[in-house]
Structure formats: structure tokens, C-alpha cells
Design an enzyme around this catalytic site. Structure first.
Site, PDB file in Angstrom:
ATOM      1  N   ARG A 166      25.154   5.914  26.523  1.00  0.00           N
ATOM      2  CA  ARG A 166      24.068   6.033  27.499  1.00  0.00           C
ATOM      3  C   ARG A 166      22.755   6.157  26.755  1.00  0.00           C
ATOM      4  O   ARG A 166      22.735   6.252  25.535  1.00  0.00           O
ATOM      5  CB  ARG A 166      24.297   7.230  28.424  1.00  0.00           C
ATOM      6  CG  ARG A 166      24.372   8.543  27.684  1.00  0.00           C
ATOM      7  CD  ARG A 166      24.532   9.712  28.636  1.00  0.00           C
ATOM      8  NE  ARG A 166      24.863  10.925  27.900  1.00  0.00           N
ATOM      9  CZ  ARG A 166      25.059  12.102  28.443  1.00  0.00           C
ATOM     10  NH1 ARG A 166      24.967  12.257  29.746  1.00  0.00           N
ATOM     11  NH2 ARG A 166      25.343  13.152  27.701  1.00  0.00           N
ATOM     12  N   GLU A 218      17.418  13.595  30.972  1.00  0.00           N
ATOM     13  CA  GLU A 218      17.108  14.010  29.591  1.00  0.00           C
ATOM     14  C   GLU A 218      16.515  12.874  28.752  1.00  0.00           C
ATOM     15  O   GLU A 218      17.147  12.361  27.825  1.00  0.00           O
ATOM     16  CB  GLU A 218      18.364  14.556  28.887  1.00  0.00           C
ATOM     17  CG  GLU A 218      18.905  15.821  29.503  1.00  0.00           C
ATOM     18  CD  GLU A 218      20.051  16.439  28.708  1.00  0.00           C
ATOM     19  OE1 GLU A 218      20.656  15.747  27.882  1.00  0.00           O
ATOM     20  OE2 GLU A 218      20.333  17.627  28.924  1.00  0.00           O
ATOM     21  N   GLU A 268      21.138  22.205  34.789  1.00  0.00           N
ATOM     22  CA  GLU A 268      22.457  22.083  34.162  1.00  0.00           C
ATOM     23  C   GLU A 268      22.683  23.294  33.265  1.00  0.00           C
ATOM     24  O   GLU A 268      21.789  23.680  32.495  1.00  0.00           O
ATOM     25  CB  GLU A 268      22.539  20.844  33.254  1.00  0.00           C
ATOM     26  CG  GLU A 268      22.554  19.529  33.969  1.00  0.00           C
ATOM     27  CD  GLU A 268      22.732  18.358  32.991  1.00  0.00           C
ATOM     28  OE1 GLU A 268      23.208  18.577  31.858  1.00  0.00           O
ATOM     29  OE2 GLU A 268      22.377  17.240  33.375  1.00  0.00           O
ATOM     30  N   GLU A 293      33.316  12.837  27.797  1.00  0.00           N
ATOM     31  CA  GLU A 293      33.159  14.294  27.944  1.00  0.00           C
ATOM     32  C   GLU A 293      34.401  14.956  28.546  1.00  0.00           C
ATOM     33  O   GLU A 293      34.312  15.905  29.328  1.00  0.00           O
ATOM     34  CB  GLU A 293      31.893  14.575  28.753  1.00  0.00           C
ATOM     35  CG  GLU A 293      30.661  14.117  27.984  1.00  0.00           C
ATOM     36  CD  GLU A 293      29.373  14.187  28.785  1.00  0.00           C
ATOM     37  OE1 GLU A 293      29.282  13.499  29.818  1.00  0.00           O
ATOM     38  OE2 GLU A 293      28.471  14.921  28.373  1.00  0.00           O
ATOM     39  N   HIS A 343      34.747  18.862  28.189  1.00  0.00           N
ATOM     40  CA  HIS A 343      33.655  19.766  28.594  1.00  0.00           C
ATOM     41  C   HIS A 343      34.132  20.744  29.666  1.00  0.00           C
ATOM     42  O   HIS A 343      35.021  20.435  30.457  1.00  0.00           O
ATOM     43  CB  HIS A 343      32.499  18.923  29.144  1.00  0.00           C
ATOM     44  CG  HIS A 343      31.177  19.627  29.105  1.00  0.00           C
ATOM     45  ND1 HIS A 343      30.826  20.597  30.020  1.00  0.00           N
ATOM     46  CD2 HIS A 343      30.127  19.519  28.253  1.00  0.00           C
ATOM     47  CE1 HIS A 343      29.608  21.030  29.732  1.00  0.00           C
ATOM     48  NE2 HIS A 343      29.161  20.401  28.651  1.00  0.00           N
TER      49      HIS A 343
HETATM   50  C1  GLA Z   1      23.587  16.932  28.930  1.00  0.00           C
HETATM   51  C2  GLA Z   1      23.643  15.838  29.978  1.00  0.00           C
HETATM   52  C3  GLA Z   1      24.862  15.889  30.839  1.00  0.00           C
HETATM   53  C4  GLA Z   1      26.074  16.255  30.027  1.00  0.00           C
HETATM   54  C5  GLA Z   1      25.857  17.561  29.316  1.00  0.00           C
HETATM   55  C6  GLA Z   1      27.063  18.036  28.536  1.00  0.00           C
HETATM   56  O1  GLA Z   1      22.880  18.020  29.287  1.00  0.00           O
HETATM   57  O2  GLA Z   1      22.506  15.825  30.808  1.00  0.00           O
HETATM   58  O3  GLA Z   1      25.014  14.624  31.439  1.00  0.00           O
HETATM   59  O4  GLA Z   1      26.320  15.245  29.102  1.00  0.00           O
HETATM   60  O5  GLA Z   1      24.805  17.388  28.406  1.00  0.00           O
HETATM   61  O6  GLA Z   1      26.829  19.261  27.867  1.00  0.00           O
END
Ligand code: GLA
Length: 669
Positions: A105, A144, A299, A347, A350
Site C-alpha cells: 500500500r 497515514e 487507531e 497483518e 495484529h
Molecule cells: C497503521 C495503519 C493501519 C494498520 C496499523 C497496524 O496505523 O493505519 O491500517 O496497518 O498501522 O498497526
């Protein structure tokens, strides 16, 4: 605004038949908001120009049926394969000229006009569809921002932007002192993109060029964001727009990017699992300072991340402490990433609230407790924010300029800033972290080390001190101008008279040097003077007439130059304020003691007095929020208090590990 508990939900990862069970479990946990779609471009536009929002509409309807509000993330951090294959010029290019490959991404070129066109179109289509939909409360643009592209698009745009900045090559050449090493440019097309030393045959590029490049990256993201904000605002007049920043990440100037947003959001992660109030609260104060407004923690991790060296999990109760620490510092929402792990994808390991089998993981119960907390006391916090007497000033230009030329390998500007934040945080003093360009009305104490100094910054600091403010000036202040060129005067440029001192010389220290102050050691009056050491960086300060010397260097590294010279000075000003110049990077204990003394001089009070170490306290409006660390302890309020979470009243409260109190003063009611 209600206090929201949220989660990132990716319905597109699962068959629709599973959605209802997921959403019901969310509601049962007290979740009030879901963020959807921020990586779903391939499902929203499966072929060029063919849009399919039906599944999103059904997901939103299901969420709303269960009482959940929806935030839509625009999917532009993940351009789909049909696009990157047909239009490779949308891909980011790295410093070596290699384009990104599909399959991860953030692989887009933020400066690509073609990419901007695709982003605008999908954002507009979504806004037309959901912009007046009461089930949707707001938007997150992209996800981000981070990738820098060294593409031909970028090169072209950078040169055009420089033309607008400087007007003429003569002005640019003068600002960057390009006579140096025959860098002089005679045509705009000669200006290179700055690549780091390792890739550029060993020699770094010009500091002026490098600073402008970082400012250009900010401009590129500002344009990228505006491109979407504009079309969403046109169709979504009453929904808000935010972006999820990454705390102290310095890829671009967050103050500039925040201007157009309704409020900032951020993503807080704990690679090692654990919460350290004096380290982790700074990100909240920074984000609140982007617009001097409350923010969303959009987040955070349910237990663990998947990208650290050791992805250890938070303790029982610690996730709740993390949530309340965010709220205490001004969060209006705490949202977890993510609801449920996709069966494949990067992920898988996670933390999440439910497991791949669709059943709650152990952390679910703790997050449910947070949902219960928020439902119980959230309304008390409506319309409240943090009121701080102290501001720490922060600037991306400074951080970039210092990183380009640290001069001492350990001179990390963020680490330096934390040397001011931590001593105040452990004293439970509320702070704002603000841009060096902020208005400073209303503060008692301002802490600044503006490496890049200009008339505006100097003027505001002068006004602050002359109207009674206490100013701490750190090392390397007033060194450079806005082009990252040296000021042709000693530091602190433009403020020598206000500081009542100047820097005769600066030294990168290989070892340490002794520092002795004229201040008595705390609690041992007349038993000795406060002393310690400096390391990394030391400045030989020359006090001007009427300036007090608070500390001098003794023996140690560079003492043949520094020994006996002033290390800390104080210039008192007629309005009651003063300027403290802290001329070195002191050891933690000395820094702590100096900051404690200065806080007292400035008349700054903690949120609550006499709290035991390890209890973090903040105040929003009239509400006191106390969060305990991993050790049980007892706190005593100076008045009768009510804890709205437990219903307990009294002065003394026992706190279990990671416990939380949300209290008000009964004497004031
Ligand atoms: C970032 C991204 C999320 C995810 C988290 C995992 O903050 O914005 O999409 O990948 O990390 O910790």
C-alpha cells in the site's frame, strides 16, 4: 460531541452473511462508531470507471441499524491493480529511480496529476452517495500519508514550486549560497532532487535545497488532500473531515496539513506493548496542538501490533489505561485497529477484537468495559478540553534542519524535546505542544529552541516575555534563517537582547562535563548546590550586563574551552517574566531539577498536588482524570471527590494496577 468508542471494520474482507454477527458483537461491546473503506478501492471501483458502492451501502445500513455511526475513509492509500498496471506513472519512485511494485500500500506518487484525477473522482462519487447521509458522521482522507516520490512528476513540480517561492534564480542562488562548490544554477531545469548521501556518491545536498524539498513534500500532500477535501465538502456540508496522522512522524509539516481539516486524528501504537505516561502523552498533546482543538485517537492497538521486534501484548487493564490517557489529553474518540483479522494479507498477527472464527478474543471484555465507562461518564466531558499554562514549541523545519546536520550523532531533536516534556509530565503539569508560529497569549511558561529563527517567531517570543511570560530557550536556538542558512550573528539570533546572553561557541561533546548551579538542592536547603553533568551538546554562554548566571561548567570533556563558563543564565524582565537560557543537554536528574525549579518560578501548578509517582492526572473542564501505572497505590485528593466511574466518594481512593478515576470536586458543586 459524544465520547466515541470505535473500531476499524473491513466488511469487504468477509462474506456478507457474517456481517450481522460482527456488528451485533460491536454493539454489545459499547462500540459507537465504525471506520470503513479506507483500503477498499478495488471493491469500490473494480474496473476503471465502474463503481460499486452497493456493498458499502449495505454495510452502513447494518451498522446504523445497530446504532453505530460511520466514518468513511477515502481508499486512496491503496490504488487498485488495474490502475497501477495501465498507468504506471501513478506509482511512487524511490531515490534510485525504481518504481514501487503493486501488492502493498501507499505505493502512489503524491505528485502525479493522473493519480490526483482518480482520487478526486472516487472521493467525489463517495461524497455524492453518502455526503448527505445522516448515518455517516465524517470522513478520513487517505490513511497515514507517508510516501515520498522522486518521480519525474515530482521533479517537475518541485522546480515549479521553487520558482513560485523564489521568483528568480538569483534569489534562490543567494539564499542557498550556491557559490559554494560551484552549485550555482543558471536554469531551473538544473535543480536536482536531494537524495541522501548514501545514494548520491557520498556527499549530501545543500541544506537550503534539502529544507525546501521537505517543504515541497508538505505542499504536495497539502494539494493531494485539498483535492479530496474540496469535492467532499461540496457534497457533504455537515460531515466533518479528518486525517489519521502518526504522532511525531516528520515526513511533512502537520500544521500545514491540519489547516483544512475540521480536527486532527492520530494513530497511537505501542510497539513494546507498554504505556509510559511521560513518553506517550506527548503525541496527544502534539496532535491537540495541530489545531489547538480536541482530536480523535482513530487507531490504537487491541493488545498487540504485528510490526515490532517483539509484538508483546498490553497487561490486563492497560488497554483501558491507554484509552483513558488519550481522553484525559483531549481525545473525543478512541478507536481500535482492527475488528477482525483478514484470513490473509500482511497483518494476520495484529491484535483484533474478535478472532478469525468470529468469536471475541480475551481483549474484547476489556474494551467492552471501556465502552461501559464511556457510556457512563462520557457526557461529563462534552465540550471540555485541556487548559495548559505551559507551551512547548515544536517545528518541522527545525527537526529537518537538525537531522540534516546533527553535529553530534546522538542529537535527536525529539529526544531533546522529551527532556522538557518528561519532567513536567511526571509532575502532572498540563502542557500544549504548539507550532513555533503559535500565538502565546495566556501561557505562563513557554519552552522553545527555535533552531530556525525569523522575525515572526522572535517577535512573538519577545511579546510573550515583555508581558510577563517566562521563556526557556534551549540549545541551538536562533541558528538558522528560513532558508536554512546561518544567521550572521551569534545565537540566539534576533533574541540576544531579550535573552541577555549570547553563545560564544558551541561544542559537540564526546563525553560529559560537570555542571554546577547556584541553586540549592531540593529538600536539603543549604546542604549543597544542585549539580550534574552535560553531554552531547554544550554552549559557552556569555551573560550580558544584568543577567544572572545560574550554572557554570566545571571539569570534563572540552573543559579547556568550557570550564568556568556560563551554562545556564536568567534574564529577569520588568513585567515579572524572564528568559532562562539552558545552554547544554543536561543529564536527566539535573534537567529534571532545573525544570522543577523553573516551573515553580513561573508559578505553574500541577493538575493535583501530592500525587504519588506513577499516577498520571489531567483535567478536562472541571473533570479530573487519574490513571494509575502497573503498581497499586492510594491517592488523596485535597477535597472530597466523587469518582464517576465507581460511584465512590471521599478523599482517599485505592487504585489497582492500571486503574482509572474520573472525578469531580464535591466541594465545588
Ligand atoms: C497503521 C495503519 C493501519 C494498520 C496499523 C497496524 O496505523 O493505519 O491500517 O496497518 O498501522 O498497526
Amino acid at each position: 460531541m459524544t465520547l466515541h468508542l470505535g473500531v476499524a471494520w473491513y466488511p469487504e474482507h468477509w462474506p456478507e452473511s457474517r456481517w450481522a454477527a460482527d456488528v451485533k458483537l460491536m454493539r454489545d461491546a459499547g462500540i459507537t462508531v465504525v471506520r470503513v473503506a479506507e483500503f477498499a478501492w478495488a471493491d469500490l471501483e473494480p474496473q476503471e470507471g465502474r463503481f460499486d458502492f452497493g456493498w458499502l451501502e449495505r454495510a452502513i445500513a447494518l451498522a446504523a441499524d445497530h446504532g453505530l455511526a460511520v466514518v468513511i475513509g477515502t481508499p486512496t492509500a491503496a490504488p487498485p491493480a488495474w490502475m497501477t498496471q495501465r498507468y504506471p506513472d501513478v506509482l511512487a519512485v524511490n531515490e534510485d529511480g525504481r518504481p514501487a511494485s503493486h501488492g502493498a500500500r501507499c505505493h502512489y506518487d503524491v505528485t502525479s496529476e493522473r493519480y490526483l484525477h482518480f482520487c478526486r473522482r472516487i472521493a467525489e462519487k463517495l461524497a455524492v452517495c453518502f455526503g448527505r447521509d445522516a448515518r455517516v458522521i465524517g470522513w478520513q482522507i487517505d490513511n497515514e500519508y507517508n510516501t515520498v516520490s522522486y518521480s519525474d512528476n515530482a521533479r517537475h513540480e518541485f522546480r515549479r514550486w521553487l520558482q513560485r517561492c523564489y521568483g528568480s534564480l538569483d534569489a534562490l542562488n543567494a539564499a542557498w549560497a550556491t557559490a559554494y562548490w560551484s552549485q550555482r544554477y543558471t536554469d531551473w531545469s538544473q535543480i536536482p532532487l536531494p537524495i541522501s548521501g548514501a545514494h548520491g556518491f557520498g556527499q549530501p545536498h545543500n541544506p537550503g535545497l534539502r529544507l525546501k524539498w521537505r517543504q515541497f513534500v508538505t505542499e504536495a500532500y497539502r494539494r493531494f488532500q485539498h483535492n479530496q477535501v474540496e469535492v467532499i465538502r461540496a457534497h457533504a456540508p455537515s460531515q466533518w473531515i479528518t486525517h489519521n496522522f502518526m504522532g511525531f512522524f516528520d515526513g511533512f509539516d502537520h500544521y500545514t496539513l491540519s489547516e483544512e481539516l475540521d480536527f486532527p486524528s492520530w494513530d497511537q501504537y505501542f510497539p513494546t506493548g507498554h504505556l509510559d505516561f511521560a513518553r506517550d502523552s506527548a503525541g496527544h498533546d502534539l496532535t491537540r496542538g495541530f489545531k489547538r482543538k480536541n482530536f480523535w485517537l482513530i487507531e490504537t492497538q487491541p493488545g498487540n501490533v504485528n510490526w515490532a521486534g517483539i509484538n508483546s501484548v498490553q497487561d490486563r487493564g492497560e488497554t483501558r489505561a491507554v484509552a483513558w490517557t488519550a481522553v484525559a489529553h483531549g481525545a473525543e474518540a478512541v478507536c481500535y485497529w482492527q475488528w477482525r483479522n483478514a484470513l490473509n494479507g500482511q497483518e494476520q498477527y495484529h491484535g483484533s477484537l474478535v478472532a478469525p472464527d468470529g468469536n471475541p478474543r480475551p481483549i474484547y471484555e476489556e474494551i467492552k468495559r471501556i465502552g461501559d465507562d464511556f457510556a457512563r461518564v462520557g457526557a461529563l466531558l462534552d465540550g471540555t478540553t485541556v487548559k495548559a499554562d505551559v507551551a512547548i514549541l515544536h517545528s518541522y523545519d527545525d527537526r529537518w534542519a537538525l537531522h540534516f546536520q546533527r553535529h553530534h550523532q546522538d542529537f535527536d531533536p525529539l529526544h531533546y524535546l522529551s527532556g522538557f516534556y518528561r519532567p513536567l509530565s511526571v509532575r502532572n503539569v498540563a502542557m500544549d505542544i504548539l507550532s513555533t508560529r503559535a500565538n502565546l497569549d495566556g501561557y505562563r511558561l513557554v519552552i522553545a529552541a527555535p533552531h530556525i529563527m525569523d522575525k515572526h517567531i522572535a517577535g512573538e517570543l519577545r511579546r510573550f516575555v515583555e508581558t510577563g511570560g517566562h521563556l526557556v530557550l534551549g540549545v541551538r536556538s536562533g541558528f538558522k534563517d528560513g532558508d536554512n542558512a546561518l544567521w550572521p550573528e551569534r545565537q540566539p539570533a534576533l533574541l540576544q537582547d531579550l535573552a541577555g546572553a549570547h553563545v560564544e561557541e558551541y561544542y559537540a561533546l564526546r563525553g560529559t562535563i560537570a555542571v554546577k548551579t547556584v541553586l540549592g538542592t531540593a529538600g536539603k536547603r543549604a546542604r549543597g548546590m544542585l549539580q550534574g553533568t552535560a553531554h552531547i551538546w554544550a554552549e559557552w554562554l556569555v551573560p550580558h550586563e544584568g543577567t544572572q548566571v545560574l550554572a557554570r561548567y566545571g571539569a570534563g570533556d572540552s573543559d579547556s574551552w568550557l570550564g568556568g563558563q556560563a551554562a545556564v543564565t536568567l534574564r529577569r524582565h520588568p513585567g515579572g517574566g524572564g528568559v532562562y537560557v539552558l545552554g547544554a543537554w543536561f543529564d536527566d536528574a539535573l534537567q529534571d531539577a532545573l525544570m522543577g525549579w523553573i516551573v515553580a518560578q513561573a508559578g505553574v501548578e500541577p493538575v493535583l498536588p501530592d500525587l504519588p509517582a506513577g499516577v498520571h492526572a489531567m483535567k478536562r473542564g472541571d473533570v479530573y482524570i487519574l490513571i494509575n501505572d502497573a503498581e497499586a497505590k492510594t491517592v488523596t485528593f485535597p477535597w472530597r471527590a466523587k469518582d464517576h466511574l465507581s460511584g465512590r466518594t471521599g478523599k482517599r481512593f485505592a487504585l489497582a494496577p492500571w486503574d482509572v478515576i474520573v472525578a469531580s470536586n464535591l466541594a465545588q458543586r
